[in-house]
Design an enzyme around this catalytic site. Sequence first.
Site, PDB file in Angstrom:
ATOM      1  N   TYR A   1       0.833  -1.205   0.000  1.00  0.00           N
ATOM      2  CA  TYR A   1       0.000   0.000   0.000  1.00  0.00           C
ATOM      3  C   TYR A   1       0.868   1.256   0.000  1.00  0.00           C
ATOM      4  O   TYR A   1       1.739   1.432   0.853  1.00  0.00           O
ATOM      5  CB  TYR A   1      -0.899  -0.023   1.230  1.00  0.00           C
ATOM      6  CG  TYR A   1      -2.022   0.976   1.201  1.00  0.00           C
ATOM      7  CD1 TYR A   1      -3.253   0.645   0.637  1.00  0.00           C
ATOM      8  CD2 TYR A   1      -1.879   2.230   1.776  1.00  0.00           C
ATOM      9  CE1 TYR A   1      -4.300   1.548   0.628  1.00  0.00           C
ATOM     10  CE2 TYR A   1      -2.920   3.136   1.774  1.00  0.00           C
ATOM     11  CZ  TYR A   1      -4.129   2.788   1.201  1.00  0.00           C
ATOM     12  OH  TYR A   1      -5.168   3.683   1.196  1.00  0.00           O
TER      13      TYR A   1
ATOM     14  N   TYR B   1      -5.547   5.413  -7.354  1.00  0.00           N
ATOM     15  CA  TYR B   1      -5.752   5.266  -5.916  1.00  0.00           C
ATOM     16  C   TYR B   1      -7.223   4.993  -5.673  1.00  0.00           C
ATOM     17  O   TYR B   1      -8.066   5.887  -5.742  1.00  0.00           O
ATOM     18  CB  TYR B   1      -5.297   6.506  -5.153  1.00  0.00           C
ATOM     19  CG  TYR B   1      -5.447   6.330  -3.663  1.00  0.00           C
ATOM     20  CD1 TYR B   1      -4.665   5.391  -2.984  1.00  0.00           C
ATOM     21  CD2 TYR B   1      -6.382   7.050  -2.942  1.00  0.00           C
ATOM     22  CE1 TYR B   1      -4.807   5.196  -1.625  1.00  0.00           C
ATOM     23  CE2 TYR B   1      -6.529   6.865  -1.576  1.00  0.00           C
ATOM     24  CZ  TYR B   1      -5.738   5.935  -0.918  1.00  0.00           C
ATOM     25  OH  TYR B   1      -5.889   5.735   0.432  1.00  0.00           O
TER      26      TYR B   1
END
Length: 397
Positions: A302, A352
Amino acid sequence: MARTGAGTGTRTGTGTPGIKDATAVVGIGQTPFAKQLPQSEKALACRAILAALDDAGISPAEVDALASYTMEETDEVEVAKAVGFGDLSFFSKVGFGGGGSCATVAHLAAAVATGQATVGVAWRSRKRGSGPRPWRNTTVQLPTPAQWTRPFGLLRPADEIAMLTRRYLYEHGASRDHLFNVALACRNRANQNPAAMMYERPLTRDMYMTSRWISEPLCLFDNCLETDGALACVIVSAERARDCRHRPVYVHSAAQGLPAQHHGMVNYWNDDPLTGPAWTAARHLWKHADFTPEDVDVAQIYDAFTPLIPLSLEGYGFCGRGEGGAFTEGGALEIGGRLPLNTSGGGLSEAYVHGFNLINEGVRQLRGTSTAQVPGAATCLVTAGEGVPTSALLLRN
């Protein structure tokens, strides 16, 4: 390395059925990614889900389990009606934004492995590119733990991570060049991925070092994109997975992590603020796995902000405490390096969408269909947001 037989129904040390290799991801789908898309979040969600089901060769009427995020604005009822699901016997939502991505798959894997469901769909739909900027309204944050930080200038996640980054750079001698290594690896992979927002848009060190500050020491390229788009994946039992359209990608291990005395993206009450939820999730993840960090062929970590990568590399055991910056040197994160990273471009350079694109890319790597394929990839670590309560998956083929 030791490998269990997929679909063997492996049991944990307590004698209860575990999820190890009992389920597999058999379908993935996504919409285009863009700064602005005309469709609603509901429409994007439905398109991604239908694409994932088509990829798996499974009818919507067979879906009986759903998992998504508490921040998902399209609820189960609306999705079920619009897509044409049958009766649902399991549905869950995971909190904490990007920290919940891998947990959606974990919840479905547990539901299928224990017989509560047979076909599960996890998804995330988001219009952050064209939607409102929630961090501009600081008042709405005050009933939360942010009441202790917002009045003092930590108005956005970027500000909190910037504070954490400053401490990390100071304590461990890391530098902005280490953060650039992260940004560059993600951008290089996005340059190979036609679906990425940063496709064919190279990044140079000069561009990085001279870009504007967002929250010092984080510059423009240390921050993730703002994206409209949706993604989904389909989970079934290992037995059924053998009959689906593509090579199964097995859920080998899964974990969530919420450490004691946790605060938020900056852990003021933690004995060590630089050891976040990744450390807690990692202990559980590796405890239930037949692999170690040395066995991981490719990772999707991440990357809402570049410093989350060195922190996560340490938390998940790829290097020692304080060594995450140095780990990025010498092309370690590139294809052919020690740990090829975020091979679709990640949140920094593909899109994202609260980390869900990392899950789908992990599946592509283990199918052998990535645009930046790691030769012979057989194991993939996927992680969710570090700093917030998090989750992780260890996938294998």
